[in-house]
Write an enzyme that holds these catalytic residues in place. Sequence first.
Site, mmCIF file in Angstrom:
data_model
loop_
_atom_site.group_PDB
_atom_site.id
_atom_site.type_symbol
_atom_site.label_atom_id
_atom_site.label_comp_id
_atom_site.label_asym_id
_atom_site.label_seq_id
_atom_site.Cartn_x
_atom_site.Cartn_y
_atom_site.Cartn_z
ATOM 1 N N VAL A 1 54.387 38.880 -32.108
ATOM 2 C CA VAL A 1 53.019 39.000 -32.597
ATOM 3 C C VAL A 1 53.023 38.627 -34.064
ATOM 4 O O VAL A 1 53.854 39.104 -34.836
ATOM 5 C CB VAL A 1 52.474 40.441 -32.398
ATOM 6 N N LYS A 15 49.534 36.852 -30.403
ATOM 7 C CA LYS A 15 50.691 37.179 -29.559
ATOM 8 C C LYS A 15 51.074 35.902 -28.824
ATOM 9 O O LYS A 15 50.286 35.374 -28.037
ATOM 10 C CB LYS A 15 50.288 38.288 -28.585
ATOM 11 N N ASP A 149 51.416 52.032 -21.725
ATOM 12 C CA ASP A 149 52.577 51.750 -22.574
ATOM 13 C C ASP A 149 52.388 52.386 -23.946
ATOM 14 O O ASP A 149 52.431 51.710 -24.972
ATOM 15 C CB ASP A 149 52.749 50.228 -22.683
#
Length: 176
Positions: A1, A15, A149
Site C-alpha cells: 500500500v 494498494k 481481519d
Amino acid sequence: VHQARLECGQLVAVKVQRYGIDRIVNEDLDVMLGLAQLAKLVPEFAPYHPVATVSEVAKMLRRELDFGAEERNLTQFALQFEDEPHLKIPLPISDLCTPKVLTMEWIDGWKLDDIDELVAAGIDLDSLAERGTQIYLRMIFENGLFHADPHPANVLVCPNETIALLDFGLVGRIDD
C-alpha cells in the site's frame, strides 16, 4: 500500500497487487492441498480435516486477491455505517481501481496497539473499547456482515477518536 496524491490534491492509499502473486498463491495452494490429502491418511491428522482446512484457507487467500470484491466491500460497509459518527471506512476511488489496483481515500491515525501514543494524545481507551465493541456487535448481529481481519495494522484510531477500519479483503457473512 502506497500513499499518493491525486491531481486535485486529495491524499489516497493505493494498494497494488504484486505481479504474479496469484500464480504463486495458486501453486502454493496446490502443494498444500496435496500435502493435506496425504495428511488425511495419517490417523492422527484425520480429526483435523486437513483437506477441508486447506480448502478454507484457499478460499480466504483467493478472496484477498480479488480487489474488485474488496472495492465492493468498502462501498457496502461505508453505506451500512454512514450514520455512525465514530467509524470511518475509506471510500474507494472507483475510477482508479482495477482488478490489481485498489485506490481509496487516505486515513491518518494511530494503530490500535500504539497504546503509548494513544494515551499521549488523550484518547480515552475505555470509551474507545466500548465504541469498537458496539460497532462490531452491530456488524455481526444487525448487518450480518463483518470485517474479518481486525488486527492492529487494520484498525486505526483517528485524532477525533473515530475508529477507522482498513483492508476489507476478508469479510465474514452471517446468514439467518
